[in-house]
Scaffold this motif. Structure first.
Motif, PDB file in Angstrom:
ATOM      1  N   ASN B 101      27.862   2.828 -15.254  1.00  0.00           N
ATOM      2  CA  ASN B 101      28.492   4.220 -15.559  1.00  0.00           C
ATOM      3  C   ASN B 101      27.819   4.748 -16.828  1.00  0.00           C
ATOM      4  O   ASN B 101      27.435   6.049 -16.520  1.00  0.00           O
ATOM      5  CB  ASN B 101      29.995   4.103 -16.018  1.00  0.00           C
ATOM      6  CG  ASN B 101      30.680   5.497 -15.739  1.00  0.00           C
ATOM      7  OD1 ASN B 101      30.664   5.958 -14.421  1.00  0.00           O
ATOM      8  ND2 ASN B 101      31.288   5.849 -16.552  1.00  0.00           N
ATOM      9  N   HIS B 104      24.496   5.979 -15.389  1.00  0.00           N
ATOM     10  CA  HIS B 104      24.712   7.150 -14.606  1.00  0.00           C
ATOM     11  C   HIS B 104      24.984   8.275 -15.467  1.00  0.00           C
ATOM     12  O   HIS B 104      24.193   9.367 -15.353  1.00  0.00           O
ATOM     13  CB  HIS B 104      26.186   6.995 -13.709  1.00  0.00           C
ATOM     14  CG  HIS B 104      25.769   6.164 -12.354  1.00  0.00           C
ATOM     15  ND1 HIS B 104      26.616   5.610 -11.600  1.00  0.00           N
ATOM     16  CD2 HIS B 104      24.475   5.721 -11.914  1.00  0.00           C
ATOM     17  CE1 HIS B 104      26.161   5.006 -10.708  1.00  0.00           C
ATOM     18  NE2 HIS B 104      24.801   4.794 -10.823  1.00  0.00           N
ATOM     19  N   ASP B 105      25.761   8.230 -16.577  1.00  0.00           N
ATOM     20  CA  ASP B 105      26.057   9.445 -17.459  1.00  0.00           C
ATOM     21  C   ASP B 105      24.690   9.910 -18.052  1.00  0.00           C
ATOM     22  O   ASP B 105      24.337  11.030 -18.114  1.00  0.00           O
ATOM     23  CB  ASP B 105      26.869   9.038 -18.663  1.00  0.00           C
ATOM     24  CG  ASP B 105      28.291   8.766 -18.086  1.00  0.00           C
ATOM     25  OD1 ASP B 105      28.505   9.475 -17.116  1.00  0.00           O
ATOM     26  OD2 ASP B 105      29.151   8.293 -18.972  1.00  0.00           O
ATOM     27  N   ARG B 118      31.735   7.810 -10.723  1.00  0.00           N
ATOM     28  CA  ARG B 118      32.170   7.015 -12.150  1.00  0.00           C
ATOM     29  C   ARG B 118      32.540   5.877 -11.681  1.00  0.00           C
ATOM     30  O   ARG B 118      33.694   5.596 -10.861  1.00  0.00           O
ATOM     31  CB  ARG B 118      33.302   8.021 -12.681  1.00  0.00           C
ATOM     32  CG  ARG B 118      33.636   7.659 -14.224  1.00  0.00           C
ATOM     33  CD  ARG B 118      34.190   8.607 -14.901  1.00  0.00           C
ATOM     34  NE  ARG B 118      35.564   9.128 -14.614  1.00  0.00           N
ATOM     35  CZ  ARG B 118      36.718   8.537 -15.047  1.00  0.00           C
ATOM     36  NH1 ARG B 118      36.609   7.814 -15.882  1.00  0.00           N
ATOM     37  NH2 ARG B 118      37.711   8.867 -14.661  1.00  0.00           N
ATOM     38  N   SER B 135      34.655   9.219  -6.934  1.00  0.00           N
ATOM     39  CA  SER B 135      33.607   9.785  -6.367  1.00  0.00           C
ATOM     40  C   SER B 135      33.883  11.036  -5.897  1.00  0.00           C
ATOM     41  O   SER B 135      35.052  11.210  -5.106  1.00  0.00           O
ATOM     42  CB  SER B 135      32.792   8.970  -5.234  1.00  0.00           C
ATOM     43  OG  SER B 135      31.780   9.569  -4.607  1.00  0.00           O
TER      44      SER B 135
END
Lengths: 476, 185
Positions: B101, B104-105, B118, B135
């Motif tokens: 996560n 991804h952030d 997330r 999502s």
């Protein structure tokens, strides 16, 4: 960074605001705490994992060496380098280099090294077995790494696309080259087709012209035939009458002798002398005979013309080739009579041969005319030549030989004489189609053979071979 | 979706079924470009069309295509220049899942059009955790399942996945129970 900045612009830092040891560990996972003896007495969890020796409170100089400059030997000396960027290389892990700065703590009894690993590529991170959660959240190293990786991947992608583009370009070039070659071949084929078409058109025009000439010749022959017929009949009548008149003249002469003294007889004698009657009596039969001979020759020519120009039929028919040759030689006489003697040796036992007679006549005519031309070319040096036409049977073939005593065919052009439009003669004397058509008629149309032997300076003989049966060639 | 994702689908199909199958699927999906540019954003519909076309062409369900794709995804990205970056996410199954996560952030902060899901890991014990999946896209849970299985293979970890909570009118996200045991070397 100086605290004076805060003094001037912002309220002074609160003495109670501090991270504490845990906060420092969280915020600076690669930090080092050094005491007055220059021993490492504190460090971040990540650096402790990377360098287990740090758990033993080692001397800073046992673990690290400053890159580019020596480490200060005393605690006090660190004051001269505090706030400056330092690169600390780990003596135990070649790949690990920390970038940061030394800062004194508030009590001035310890130094803090705040920094993080120097990272120029991701390989080093992997080698150090670091992951993104080994860095502080605010540390830009992660972002830098991501950008670096993305940039590298994008660059690889671009390189890959450039290679693909180059391949496509190459492929395109090959396709263009292949297409160009194909177009060129098509162009060549088209030019050949156009040349073939032009040749066929010329052949057609020639054929139409020949047909027109043939029709015209047949028409003229027909028109001439009738007056020739009655001229001949009248001449034969005159010849017969002359015989009868001779009997009358003999009786009249006896009468004139018997009555010689009579004035009428004297007048008759004078008139006979004036008319030169004796000469007329002796020459008139010859004149009439010559007239009849001429009429016969005209009649023969007319008959030959009619036969020569007889329209052809689709199927070949059994033909007396000797007769066809005689007819053609009659028609062609004007072409050779001034340059050559004609010798014929036509086999009497020649069987009827399947033939398109009109086309066969055309072949013989072409070959005889060529023979006459070849002789004419050397006539000035050698005088009149000879054209020899021979027929004979040879197994399943009927052979026709047409020989001349002309120039002969040079070796260099022998391969080409049957090519369309090939000629060595001046423009207007020949179309260059004669031998091409002759071969086409004999080989393609009659399944026969056309060949020649030639000796330069001595002459040429063409050999026509026609199968005696439609399948004669296969049988042979 | 970025071209990298569509490129992975292309790579998977070519790897598993050959160039001819990919050509048929590409044409069926109405995709004209012969290949995708990794860092160029494409409409989500392109990915959806590719999955639908692959499902029709290969006679499998879209869910099967997505799961297979999820399993393929990491190894594809790793072999196309992103291996070291993926290597920084974590060195074991759980760490990787937990760091995903944050990764991804960070990506989202740099690529504005990147819209990842997330993923929240809620550790239950040494061998189990809940994976919360949020999502804005629908229908991609099979992809996530494939991804988790792929990660298990990557870290030599046996993984069992149970879909505990399905996103719907009563739940705003999916929850999976992941049980994992590292295989002996």
């Amino acid at each position: 960074m100086s605290t004076d900045f805060f003094a001037e612009e912002l309220p002074p830092p609160s003495a109670s605001l501090g991270l504490g040891a845990a906060g420092i560990c969280e915020a600076f996972p690669f930090h080092l705490g050094v005491d007055g003896d220059l021993r490492v007495v504190q460090c971040g969890a990540t650096i402790a994992r990377l360098i287990p020796q740090l758990h033993e409170r080692p001397l800073l100089s046992d673990i690290f060496e400053a890159r580019g400059q020596p480490l200060p030997r005393s605690f006090a000396a660190f004051g001269t380098i505090s706030h400056r960027l330092l690169r600390l290389g780990c003596r135990h892990r070649e790949a690990l280099v920390l970038r940061g700065q030394f800062l004194p703590d508030a009590s001035l009894t310890h130094l803090l090294f705040i920094g993080s690993p120097e990272v120029n590529d991701l390989a080093r991170i992997v080698e150090l077995e670091l992951s993104i959660n080994d860095f502080a959240a605010q540390d830009m190293v992660n972002d830098y790494l991501i950008l670096l990786q993305t940039q590298q991947a994008a660059l690889a992608d671009a390189n890959h696309m450039a290679e693909a583009l180059e391949l496509l370009n190459h492929d395109l070039e090959e396709r263009v080259a292949a297409r160009t070659k194909s177009l060129e071949e098509a162009n060549i084929a088209l030019r050949e087709q156009m040349a073939e078409r032009a040749r066929i058109e010329q052949e057609l025009r020639l054929a139409q012209k020949l047909e027109s000439v043939g029709q015209l010749a047949a028409g003229i022959a027909h028109e001439i035939n009738t007056p020739i017929q009655f001229i001949g009949d009248n001449l034969r009548f005159v010849a017969e009458s002359l015989g009868q008149l001779e009997q009358v003249y003999t009786a009249m002469e006896a009468l004139r002798t018997a009555a010689a003294e009579r004035p009428e007889a004297v007048e008759l004698s004078r008139a006979m002398e004036a008319a030169d009657l004796d000469y007329a009596r002796s020459e008139m039969p010859n004149a009439v005979a010559q007239g009849l001979e001429g009429v016969d020759r005209v009649a023969t020519l007319v008959r030959a013309l009619k036969e020569f120009s007889h329209p052809d039929v689709a199927e070949s028919v059994p033909t007396d080739l000797n007769q066809a040759i005689r007819t053609t030689l009659t028609v062609a006489r004007n072409e050779y009579k001034y340059v050559a003697e004609l010798v014929t040796d036509l086999a009497a036992e020649l069987p009827p041969t399947p033939c398109h007679v009109s086309e066969f006549n055309q072949v013989v005519l072409n070959l005889v005319v060529n023979a006459a031309h070849a002789i004419a070319d050397v006539q000035a040096q050698r005088g009149r030549g000879t054209i020899t036409v021979t027929t004979r049977r040879a197994g399943p073939w009927c052979e026709v030989l047409i020989g001349d005593t002309g120039t002969g065919i040079p070796e260099a052009i022998r391969e080409r004489i049957f090519d369309p439009f090939f000629t060595t003669k001046p423009v207007g004397r020949c179309t260059g189609q004669g031998l091409y058509l002759a071969r086409s008629i004999i080989v393609d149309r009659h399944k026969g053979e056309l060949s020649f032997t030639s000796t330069v300076g001595q002459g040429t003989t063409f050999l026509i071979r026609l199968p005696l049966t439609p399948a004669g060639k296969e049988a042979a | 979706m970025y071209g990298l994702v569509n490129g992975a689908i292309q790579d998977l199909i070519i790897h598993a079924h050959g160039e001819a199958a990919w050509e048929r699927i590409r044409q069926r999906a109405g995709v004209t470009a012969p290949r995708f540019i990794a860092m160029t954003p494409y409409p989500d519909s392109v990915t959806a069309d590719l999955v639908a076309a692959a499902s029709a062409e290969l006679q499998v369900t879209a869910e099967q295509v997505l799961e297979q794709f999820g399993q393929w995804w990491l190894s594809y990205a790793a072999s196309h220049g992103y291996g070291p970056l993926i290597g920084t996410i974590g060195h074991d199954f759980v760490t990787f899942m937990a760091n995903l996560n944050e990764f991804h952030d960070r990506l989202r902060s740099m690529f504005p059009r990147f819209a990842p899901p997330r993923l929240v890991v809620e550790v239950l014990d040494e061998h189990r955790f809940h994976l919360h999946y949020h999502s804005h896209r629908l229908g991609l849970t099979p992809f996530l399942i494939g991804l988790v299985r792929g990660l298990g293979q990557r870290f030599r970890t046996e993984v069992d996945i149970r879909h505990l909570q399905v996103r719907g009118p009563d739940h705003d996200h999916d929850v999976f129970l992941i049980t994992h045991h590292r295989q002996e070397a």
